[in-house]
Design an enzyme around this catalytic site. Structure first.
Site, PDB file in Angstrom:
ATOM      1  N   ARG A 258       0.799  -1.053   0.060  1.00  0.00           N
ATOM      2  CA  ARG A 258      -0.077   0.044  -0.049  1.00  0.00           C
ATOM      3  C   ARG A 258       0.747   1.247   0.014  1.00  0.00           C
ATOM      4  O   ARG A 258       1.338   1.701   1.191  1.00  0.00           O
ATOM      5  CB  ARG A 258      -0.716  -0.146   1.212  1.00  0.00           C
ATOM      6  CG  ARG A 258      -1.965   0.959   1.324  1.00  0.00           C
ATOM      7  CD  ARG A 258      -2.745   1.061   2.646  1.00  0.00           C
ATOM      8  NE  ARG A 258      -1.860   1.656   3.575  1.00  0.00           N
ATOM      9  CZ  ARG A 258      -1.681   1.571   4.934  1.00  0.00           C
ATOM     10  NH1 ARG A 258      -2.551   0.458   5.373  1.00  0.00           N
ATOM     11  NH2 ARG A 258      -1.022   2.068   5.537  1.00  0.00           N
ATOM     12  N   HIS A 262      -3.924   4.177   4.804  1.00  0.00           N
ATOM     13  CA  HIS A 262      -4.860   3.243   4.770  1.00  0.00           C
ATOM     14  C   HIS A 262      -6.195   3.834   4.355  1.00  0.00           C
ATOM     15  O   HIS A 262      -7.088   3.180   3.502  1.00  0.00           O
ATOM     16  CB  HIS A 262      -5.088   2.805   6.190  1.00  0.00           C
ATOM     17  CG  HIS A 262      -6.271   1.925   6.551  1.00  0.00           C
ATOM     18  ND1 HIS A 262      -6.416   0.548   6.188  1.00  0.00           N
ATOM     19  CD2 HIS A 262      -7.371   2.221   7.282  1.00  0.00           C
ATOM     20  CE1 HIS A 262      -7.635   0.051   6.512  1.00  0.00           C
ATOM     21  NE2 HIS A 262      -8.025   0.864   7.111  1.00  0.00           N
ATOM     22  N   TYR A 271       3.716   5.218  11.492  1.00  0.00           N
ATOM     23  CA  TYR A 271       4.333   4.167  11.668  1.00  0.00           C
ATOM     24  C   TYR A 271       4.928   3.388  10.664  1.00  0.00           C
ATOM     25  O   TYR A 271       5.425   2.220  11.024  1.00  0.00           O
ATOM     26  CB  TYR A 271       2.900   3.161  11.975  1.00  0.00           C
ATOM     27  CG  TYR A 271       1.732   3.241  10.925  1.00  0.00           C
ATOM     28  CD1 TYR A 271       2.120   2.595   9.652  1.00  0.00           C
ATOM     29  CD2 TYR A 271       0.789   4.085  10.724  1.00  0.00           C
ATOM     30  CE1 TYR A 271       1.000   2.411   8.413  1.00  0.00           C
ATOM     31  CE2 TYR A 271       0.039   4.087   9.734  1.00  0.00           C
ATOM     32  CZ  TYR A 271      -0.050   3.501   8.703  1.00  0.00           C
ATOM     33  OH  TYR A 271      -0.961   3.479   7.489  1.00  0.00           O
TER      34      TYR A 271
END
Length: 360
Positions: A258, A262, A271
């Site tokens: 990805r 998200h 993160y």
């Protein structure tokens, strides 16, 4: 290519084309005509343009939370193109490329992310289930469709998608088990984009691969380079053909990444580092396919530029047609769920309408 040659316990990953657009298995190049190859590339490019515009609209406050697909176009377009007309697509919420291939109009897609449930109202003959946000619920739905196909004597296959995080949910395992036990014609695809929101795959499971989870349920599983459109097409087609001919379900792990967030509510910099993302940009599925097509002299700068401009105009016009339309009628929110509204829902609707009008 045979599934048994890619035992997930041995860490083997199937690919046809590497990150530079070079064929690593020329013998496995699918028999696709020039117009088909251009359609696949154009659909991947369309997916990318839709994504870019949607993120921009959301940042401007013109659209609700949106789930980007950038980096996963080959997984979606390649697998969906292997399906036949009567097959069922059972999506989660990040299958934009698959929706486009299966005939879902962009207007519907943008309506959904704009906050209008009628975006999930599929045109007649389009066998695509509405978005199901509960993680891994798709696998239970697909298993049910497959079992129903067997009972009714129909020859259709269900293709379901879930993210890597979904493999840690109960419905994932229940769906696989039911499909295997009842030999349901289902193809399960894990879009392993390495993150479930902010949780990396390595923190979710001790399994070496996600594909090997198939073994416990008595079905075949295979890990595929999800950024290789040829590999995704080949494996999914083989799994679909097997299911249609009574061979039961298959679990496919599409190993991808990805590149974006998200959703537009997420900040991936919290993160993961840019250094981690950078190598994956070189594996961009759209860029990889473009390199191959250029090498084959099927496209050039002029074609790519004109095609992208054409797609951008279409996307802008589609969104503006939605944005300039009046907002969703309150009644539609209630009427959408049932053919005939049950009394309790009608009561709720009337109470809410009275509230909006200043009642108590």
């Amino acid at each position: 290519m045979e599934f048994q040659d890619y035992n997930p316990l041995e860490g083997k990953m199937y690919e046809v084309m590497n990150k530079d657009g070079k064929l690593t298995k020329k013998e496995d190049l699918p028999d696709l005509k020039k117009d088909e190859l251009l359609y696949l590339y154009k659909t991947m490019l369309y997916t990318r343009v839709i994504d870019e515009k949607a993120i921009s609209y959301q940042r401007q406050g013109r659209m609700l939370t949106y789930a980007p697909n950038t980096g996963q176009e080959a997984t979606q377009v390649g697998s969906a193109y292997a399906m036949e007309k009567g097959d069922y697509l059972v999506p989660s919420f990040r299958e934009l490329g698959a929706w486009l291939v299966r005939g879902v109009p962009l207007k519907n897609i943008y309506l959904y992310w704009y906050g209008n449930e009628w975006g999930s109202h599929m045109p007649e003959g389009v066998n695509v289930l509405p978005i199901s946000i509960p993680i891994a619920s798709q696998f239970s739905h697909a298993a049910g469709i497959g079992m129903a196909n067997n009972i009714k004597g129909e020859n259709n296959v269900a293709v379901a998608y879930v993210g890597d995080g979904g493999t840690s949910h109960g419905d994932f395992h229940e769906g696989l088990n039911f499909a295997a036990v009842f030999n349901a014609p289902v193809v399960f695809i894990i879009q392993n984009n390495q993150f479930a929101i902010s949780v990396p795959r390595k923190k979710q499971t001790k399994s070496q691969t996600l594909a090997q989870k198939a073994i416990a349920y008595g079905m075949e599983g295979i890990q595929v380079d999800g950024n290789d459109i040829f590999a995704m097409y080949n494996v999914t087609k083989k799994a679909i053909d097997k299911a249609r001919n009574g061979g039961g379900p298959t679990l496919i792990e599409a190993y991808t990444y990805r590149l974006g967030a998200h959703t537009t509510s997420d900040d991936p910099s919290k993160y993961r580092t840019d250094e981690e993302v950078e190598p994956w940009k070189e594996k961009d599925p759209l860029l990889r396919f473009e390199k191959y097509l250029r090498e084959e002299n099927l496209i050039d700068d002029k074609w790519v530029k004109e095609t992208k401009e054409e797609l951008e105009k279409d996307v802008v016009a589609t969104f503006e047609s939605i944005e300039n339309k009046s907002d969703t009628e309150v009644e539609d929110i209630f009427k959408y769920h049932f053919e005939t509204m049950p009394p309790q829902l009608e009561e709720q609707m009337n109470d809410y309408l009275e509230f909006l009008e200043g009642g108590k």
